[in-house]
Design a protein around this motif. Structure first.
Motif, PDB file in Angstrom:
ATOM      1  N   ILE A   8     -57.072  57.223   4.514  1.00 48.38           N
ATOM      2  CA  ILE A   8     -55.860  56.477   4.151  1.00 48.38           C
ATOM      3  C   ILE A   8     -56.206  55.321   3.228  1.00 48.38           C
ATOM      4  CG2 ILE A   8     -54.056  54.954   5.079  1.00 48.38           C
ATOM      5  CD1 ILE A   8     -54.091  56.848   7.595  1.00 48.38           C
ATOM      6  N   VAL A   9     -57.239  54.562   3.588  1.00 53.25           N
ATOM      7  CA  VAL A   9     -57.652  53.426   2.771  1.00 53.25           C
ATOM      8  C   VAL A   9     -58.092  53.896   1.394  1.00 53.25           C
ATOM      9  CG1 VAL A   9     -59.401  51.604   2.532  1.00 53.25           C
ATOM     10  CG2 VAL A   9     -58.200  51.912   4.708  1.00 53.25           C
ATOM     11  N   ASN A  10     -58.869  54.958   1.335  1.00 55.01           N
ATOM     12  CA  ASN A  10     -59.311  55.484   0.029  1.00 55.01           C
ATOM     13  C   ASN A  10     -58.119  55.876  -0.839  1.00 55.01           C
ATOM     14  OD1 ASN A  10     -62.027  55.123   0.587  1.00 55.01           O
ATOM     15  ND2 ASN A  10     -62.320  57.207   1.314  1.00 55.01           N
ATOM     16  N   GLY A  11     -57.106  56.451  -0.226  1.00 59.23           N
ATOM     17  CA  GLY A  11     -55.905  56.813  -0.975  1.00 59.23           C
ATOM     18  C   GLY A  11     -55.194  55.589  -1.524  1.00 59.23           C
ATOM     19  N   TYR A  12     -55.061  54.564  -0.705  1.00 57.92           N
ATOM     20  CA  TYR A  12     -54.410  53.332  -1.165  1.00 57.92           C
ATOM     21  C   TYR A  12     -55.238  52.632  -2.247  1.00 57.92           C
ATOM     22  CZ  TYR A  12     -50.907  53.523   2.574  1.00 57.92           C
ATOM     23  OH  TYR A  12     -49.861  53.882   3.390  1.00 57.92           O
ATOM     24  N   VAL A  13     -56.554  52.688  -2.110  1.00 62.72           N
ATOM     25  CA  VAL A  13     -57.415  52.078  -3.138  1.00 62.72           C
ATOM     26  C   VAL A  13     -57.235  52.817  -4.460  1.00 62.72           C
ATOM     27  CG1 VAL A  13     -59.825  51.737  -3.852  1.00 62.72           C
ATOM     28  CG2 VAL A  13     -59.095  51.069  -1.547  1.00 62.72           C
ATOM     29  N   ARG A  16     -54.249  51.773  -5.981  1.00 63.98           N
ATOM     30  CA  ARG A  16     -54.249  50.312  -6.217  1.00 63.98           C
ATOM     31  C   ARG A  16     -53.097  49.646  -5.455  1.00 63.98           C
ATOM     32  NH1 ARG A  16     -58.926  49.159  -7.899  1.00 63.98           N
ATOM     33  NH2 ARG A  16     -58.270  47.229  -8.863  1.00 63.98           N
ATOM     34  N   ASP A  17     -52.817  50.133  -4.256  1.00 65.82           N
ATOM     35  CA  ASP A  17     -51.706  49.645  -3.440  1.00 65.82           C
ATOM     36  C   ASP A  17     -52.212  48.625  -2.425  1.00 65.82           C
ATOM     37  OD1 ASP A  17     -49.417  49.222  -1.983  1.00 65.82           O
ATOM     38  OD2 ASP A  17     -48.925  51.352  -1.785  1.00 65.82           O
ATOM     39  N   ARG A  18     -52.447  47.430  -2.902  1.00 69.67           N
ATOM     40  CA  ARG A  18     -52.956  46.347  -2.059  1.00 69.67           C
ATOM     41  C   ARG A  18     -51.970  46.009  -0.934  1.00 69.67           C
ATOM     42  NH1 ARG A  18     -56.933  42.638  -2.271  1.00 69.67           N
ATOM     43  NH2 ARG A  18     -56.554  40.733  -1.104  1.00 69.67           N
ATOM     44  N   GLY A  19     -50.684  46.036  -1.240  1.00 67.97           N
ATOM     45  CA  GLY A  19     -49.672  45.716  -0.236  1.00 67.97           C
ATOM     46  C   GLY A  19     -49.734  46.639   0.967  1.00 67.97           C
ATOM     47  N   ALA A  20     -49.935  47.913   0.723  1.00 69.96           N
ATOM     48  CA  ALA A  20     -50.017  48.873   1.827  1.00 69.96           C
ATOM     49  C   ALA A  20     -51.235  48.575   2.702  1.00 69.96           C
ATOM     50  CB  ALA A  20     -50.074  50.294   1.295  1.00 69.96           C
ATOM     51  N   LEU A  21     -52.346  48.235   2.069  1.00 69.83           N
ATOM     52  CA  LEU A  21     -53.543  47.888   2.831  1.00 69.83           C
ATOM     53  C   LEU A  21     -53.326  46.611   3.637  1.00 69.83           C
ATOM     54  CD1 LEU A  21     -56.400  48.655   0.295  1.00 69.83           C
ATOM     55  CD2 LEU A  21     -55.871  49.892   2.385  1.00 69.83           C
ATOM     56  N   GLU A  22     -52.675  45.637   3.017  1.00 69.77           N
ATOM     57  CA  GLU A  22     -52.397  44.385   3.723  1.00 69.77           C
ATOM     58  C   GLU A  22     -51.471  44.621   4.918  1.00 69.77           C
ATOM     59  OE1 GLU A  22     -50.961  41.966   0.510  1.00 69.77           O
ATOM     60  OE2 GLU A  22     -52.964  41.180   0.087  1.00 69.77           O
ATOM     61  N   ILE A  57     -60.596  48.669   6.279  1.00 68.80           N
ATOM     62  CA  ILE A  57     -59.421  48.150   5.564  1.00 68.80           C
ATOM     63  C   ILE A  57     -59.808  46.928   4.735  1.00 68.80           C
ATOM     64  CG2 ILE A  57     -57.133  47.099   5.831  1.00 68.80           C
ATOM     65  CD1 ILE A  57     -56.923  48.831   8.472  1.00 68.80           C
ATOM     66  N   GLU A  58     -60.580  46.025   5.316  1.00 66.61           N
ATOM     67  CA  GLU A  58     -61.002  44.831   4.589  1.00 66.61           C
ATOM     68  C   GLU A  58     -61.882  45.194   3.393  1.00 66.61           C
ATOM     69  OE1 GLU A  58     -62.710  42.603   7.815  1.00 66.61           O
ATOM     70  OE2 GLU A  58     -60.835  41.514   8.164  1.00 66.61           O
ATOM     71  N   ALA A  59     -62.738  46.190   3.543  1.00 63.10           N
ATOM     72  CA  ALA A  59     -63.566  46.634   2.414  1.00 63.10           C
ATOM     73  C   ALA A  59     -62.702  47.204   1.302  1.00 63.10           C
ATOM     74  CB  ALA A  59     -64.585  47.667   2.898  1.00 63.10           C
ATOM     75  N   GLY A  60     -61.675  47.947   1.678  1.00 59.23           N
ATOM     76  CA  GLY A  60     -60.747  48.478   0.675  1.00 59.23           C
ATOM     77  C   GLY A  60     -60.027  47.363  -0.043  1.00 59.23           C
ATOM     78  N   LEU A  61     -59.591  46.351   0.697  1.00 55.09           N
ATOM     79  CA  LEU A  61     -58.923  45.210   0.087  1.00 55.09           C
ATOM     80  C   LEU A  61     -59.830  44.476  -0.888  1.00 55.09           C
ATOM     81  CD1 LEU A  61     -56.887  43.756   3.068  1.00 55.09           C
ATOM     82  CD2 LEU A  61     -55.954  44.518   0.883  1.00 55.09           C
ATOM     83  N   ALA A  62     -61.108  44.421  -0.556  1.00 57.66           N
ATOM     84  CA  ALA A  62     -62.062  43.715  -1.403  1.00 57.66           C
ATOM     85  C   ALA A  62     -62.233  44.394  -2.764  1.00 57.66           C
ATOM     86  CB  ALA A  62     -63.415  43.609  -0.691  1.00 57.66           C
ATOM     87  N   THR A  63     -61.889  45.667  -2.845  1.00 56.97           N
ATOM     88  CA  THR A  63     -62.052  46.375  -4.114  1.00 56.97           C
ATOM     89  C   THR A  63     -60.833  46.248  -5.027  1.00 56.97           C
ATOM     90  OG1 THR A  63     -61.190  48.478  -3.288  1.00 56.97           O
ATOM     91  CG2 THR A  63     -63.549  48.083  -3.017  1.00 56.97           C
ATOM     92  N   ILE A  64     -59.735  45.735  -4.470  1.00 56.53           N
ATOM     93  CA  ILE A  64     -58.507  45.591  -5.260  1.00 56.53           C
ATOM     94  C   ILE A  64     -58.230  44.097  -5.452  1.00 56.53           C
ATOM     95  CG2 ILE A  64     -56.046  46.082  -5.394  1.00 56.53           C
ATOM     96  CD1 ILE A  64     -56.478  48.403  -3.472  1.00 56.53           C
ATOM     97  N   ALA A  65     -58.168  43.678  -6.691  1.00 55.36           N
ATOM     98  CA  ALA A  65     -57.905  42.275  -6.983  1.00 55.36           C
ATOM     99  C   ALA A  65     -56.482  41.908  -6.577  1.00 55.36           C
ATOM    100  CB  ALA A  65     -58.101  41.994  -8.460  1.00 55.36           C
ATOM    101  N   PRO A  66     -56.318  40.709  -5.988  1.00 55.58           N
ATOM    102  CA  PRO A  66     -54.955  40.264  -5.646  1.00 55.58           C
ATOM    103  C   PRO A  66     -54.106  40.101  -6.893  1.00 55.58           C
ATOM    104  CG  PRO A  66     -56.618  38.750  -4.765  1.00 55.58           C
ATOM    105  CD  PRO A  66     -57.316  39.750  -5.616  1.00 55.58           C
TER     106      PRO A  66
END
Length: 67
Positions: A8-13, A16-22, A57-66
């Motif tokens: 799921i996280v890989n798909g969101y990354v 580039r769907d940071r909101g979904a990960l958050e 999830i946090e690692a996925g977030l770290a790959t997408i810039a806010p």
């Protein structure tokens, strides 16, 4: 379930769907909080799995810039 969360996280990354990960983080953190408050059973293995999912999830977030 960690593999499922990784997928799921890989798909969101990729999307580039940071909101979904958050949105995933509060749910997992609340689940971990509830597991830690359980008495009468050993929630250790499940709590460890949820902790790993939070890390994924946090690692996925770290790959997408806010934005």
């Amino acid at each position: 379930m960690t593999l499922s969360v990784e997928l799921i996280v890989n798909g969101y990354v990729r999307l580039r769907d940071r909101g979904a990960l958050e949105d995933l983080l509060p749910h997992r953190r609340e689940l971990l909080r509830q597991l830690r408050s359980v008495t009468g059973i050993d929630p250790g293995p499940i709590a460890e799995q949820v902790t790993q999912e939070i890390s994924v999830i946090e690692a996925g977030l770290a790959t997408i810039a806010p934005e």
